[in-house]
Design a protein around this motif. Structure first.
Motif, PDB file in Angstrom:
ATOM      1  N   SER A  93      11.382   5.080   3.912  1.00  0.00           N
ATOM      2  CA  SER A  93      11.927   5.897   5.000  1.00  0.00           C
ATOM      3  C   SER A  93      12.946   5.147   5.850  1.00  0.00           C
ATOM      4  O   SER A  93      13.884   5.751   6.381  1.00  0.00           O
ATOM      5  N   VAL A 117       2.410  -0.042  -6.233  1.00  0.00           N
ATOM      6  CA  VAL A 117       1.656   0.460  -5.092  1.00  0.00           C
ATOM      7  C   VAL A 117       0.170   0.171  -5.270  1.00  0.00           C
ATOM      8  O   VAL A 117      -0.406   0.409  -6.330  1.00  0.00           O
ATOM      9  N   ALA A 159      10.438  10.142  -1.579  1.00  0.00           N
ATOM     10  CA  ALA A 159      10.772   9.367  -0.379  1.00  0.00           C
ATOM     11  C   ALA A 159      12.016   8.514  -0.600  1.00  0.00           C
ATOM     12  O   ALA A 159      12.889   8.426   0.273  1.00  0.00           O
ATOM     13  N   LEU A 180       5.883   3.925   1.506  1.00  0.00           N
ATOM     14  CA  LEU A 180       6.556   5.098   2.074  1.00  0.00           C
ATOM     15  C   LEU A 180       7.335   4.737   3.336  1.00  0.00           C
ATOM     16  O   LEU A 180       8.420   5.282   3.591  1.00  0.00           O
ATOM     17  N   THR A 181       6.799   3.801   4.127  1.00  0.00           N
ATOM     18  CA  THR A 181       7.526   3.342   5.320  1.00  0.00           C
ATOM     19  C   THR A 181       8.802   2.617   4.926  1.00  0.00           C
ATOM     20  O   THR A 181       9.870   2.833   5.517  1.00  0.00           O
ATOM     21  N   GLU A 228      -4.963   8.640  -6.818  1.00  0.00           N
ATOM     22  CA  GLU A 228      -4.510   9.756  -5.994  1.00  0.00           C
ATOM     23  C   GLU A 228      -3.477  10.556  -6.774  1.00  0.00           C
ATOM     24  O   GLU A 228      -2.447  10.016  -7.195  1.00  0.00           O
ATOM     25  N   ARG A 233       5.386  11.548  -4.662  1.00  0.00           N
ATOM     26  CA  ARG A 233       5.642  11.288  -3.240  1.00  0.00           C
ATOM     27  C   ARG A 233       6.575  10.092  -3.063  1.00  0.00           C
ATOM     28  O   ARG A 233       7.502  10.115  -2.245  1.00  0.00           O
ATOM     29  N   THR A 279       0.848  -1.183   0.000  1.00  0.00           N
ATOM     30  CA  THR A 279       0.000   0.000   0.000  1.00  0.00           C
ATOM     31  C   THR A 279       0.887   1.236   0.000  1.00  0.00           C
ATOM     32  O   THR A 279       2.108   1.147   0.195  1.00  0.00           O
ATOM     33  N   LEU A 280       0.281   2.396  -0.184  1.00  0.00           N
ATOM     34  CA  LEU A 280       1.074   3.621  -0.207  1.00  0.00           C
ATOM     35  C   LEU A 280       1.803   3.819   1.118  1.00  0.00           C
ATOM     36  O   LEU A 280       2.992   4.178   1.137  1.00  0.00           O
ATOM     37  N   ASP A 281       1.116   3.578   2.244  1.00  0.00           N
ATOM     38  CA  ASP A 281       1.767   3.721   3.550  1.00  0.00           C
ATOM     39  C   ASP A 281       2.917   2.736   3.705  1.00  0.00           C
ATOM     40  O   ASP A 281       3.987   3.087   4.235  1.00  0.00           O
ATOM     41  N   GLU A 282       2.712   1.499   3.251  1.00  0.00           N
ATOM     42  CA  GLU A 282       3.769   0.490   3.365  1.00  0.00           C
ATOM     43  C   GLU A 282       4.975   0.858   2.508  1.00  0.00           C
ATOM     44  O   GLU A 282       6.127   0.692   2.926  1.00  0.00           O
ATOM     45  N   THR A 312       0.853  10.652  -6.375  1.00  0.00           N
ATOM     46  CA  THR A 312       1.384   9.460  -5.697  1.00  0.00           C
ATOM     47  C   THR A 312       2.810   9.152  -6.152  1.00  0.00           C
ATOM     48  O   THR A 312       3.697   8.892  -5.336  1.00  0.00           O
TER      49      THR A 312
END
Length: 308
Positions: free
Chosen positions: A204, A217, A233, A200-201, A223, A229, A195-198, A226
């Motif tokens: 990071s 993703v 990252a 980006l994590t 979105e 972003r 997912t997008l959160d996964e 995307t």
């Protein structure tokens, strides 16, 4: 393309066979320190170059003629080689039972594997084949058959296995040893999915220095921004994102558009229907903006077609 500088390259000791004309033209013999090695440098054998046209011929019959033509070419190459010395056959085709990497162009004839190991002549000391990017070895008629593969990954599908070059040791008596030498990796290719959160994590907290990244993703809905972003990252951690693929969760491909739909509906209507099927319900203002842009592109295209 390869054949154009053929004579020029020959002056530098580089022998190129770009197109197939006659079997003996493919044979190159080199002598070093009293040892002679002969190579049948056979290029990709296009069906149209080696088969005559036969009206109403079925695929099975054409495929069999292709195999027979290939066997004849390699027999002629073997006959054109000196009786003494090392004999190496080269080619560019699929052999039945091998495994591709998913990134090769399909060059089979009639949707079947065009060549079998038994189609290649006996008496060779080593057979080197091209086209497949995944390194692999096959049992042949008394000699090693090797697809060395590409020396570097062509795309991210090939990042999952090691690239090699092969060192061959043979004395021309049928004994041949093949040693795989790994190619150093200077830029690692990495595939990231989530997912997008996964994603980006992972960007990071991972070590992405000097790595090329492909991201897949999963999104609930489209979105805007995307890709930017995700690239930012990974860039901040030293990585470089080359591919971002967005996949919407739970969405299936829509039905094909029929010929009657194309005749009876406007391009804007078909675009709106396609978009809703692919991405689900979209807020009216967002879809209106997309339709406005779509119509502007249609008008621009129509204007260019009407220009003399």
């Amino acid at each position: 393309r390869l054949a154009a500088p053929k004579e020029f390259l020959k002056m530098a000791g580089i022998h190129v066979t770009g197109n197939f004309h006659e079997s003996p033209e493919c044979v190159v013999s080199l002598t070093r320190n009293g040892e002679t090695a002969s190579f049948a440098a056979v290029p990709y054998l296009n069906e149209g170059d080696i088969l005559s046209h036969v009206s109403l011929e079925g695929e099975v019959e054409r495929h069999q003629r292709y195999r027979e033509a290939v066997k004849k070419i390699y027999r002629e190459c073997m006959s054109a080689m000196p009786d003494e010395g090392i004999r190496i056959l080269m080619g560019h085709f699929f052999i039945q039972g091998i495994e591709g990497s998913g990134s090769e162009r399909i060059i089979t004839v009639g949707d079947t594997q065009p060549i079998r190991t038994g189609d290649l002549p006996e008496g060779a000391d080593y057979i080197a084949l091209g086209h497949l990017h995944r390194p692999q070895q096959i049992k042949g008629n008394g000699c090693q058959i090797v697809y060395p593969g590409s020396p570097i990954p062509i795309n991210f599908k090939e990042a999952e296995y090691e690239k090699n070059v092969f060192m061959i040791d043979t004395d021309g008596t049928g004994t041949c040893s093949v040693d795989a030498i790994p190619v150093p990796v200077f830029r690692e290719l990495v595939r990231v999915e989530g997912t997008l959160d996964e994603v980006l994590t992972a960007a990071s907290f991972g070590n992405w220095k000097d790595k090329y990244v492909e991201v897949r993703v999963r999104l609930e809905k489209p979105e805007v921004g995307t890709g930017d972003r995700i690239r930012h990252a990974f860039d901040s951690r030293g990585g470089r994102v080359l591919v971002v693929e967005s996949v919407l969760s739970g969405r299936e491909d829509g039905e094909s558009i029929s010929a009657s739909d194309i005749k009876s509906r406007s391009p804007a209507e078909m675009f709106k229907d396609f978009y809703n099927k692919k991405y689900g319900d979209t807020p009216g203002d967002e879809l209106d903006e997309l339709l406005k842009t779509f119509n502007e592109l249609i008008e621009l295209s129509n204007g260019q077609e009407s220009e003399p």
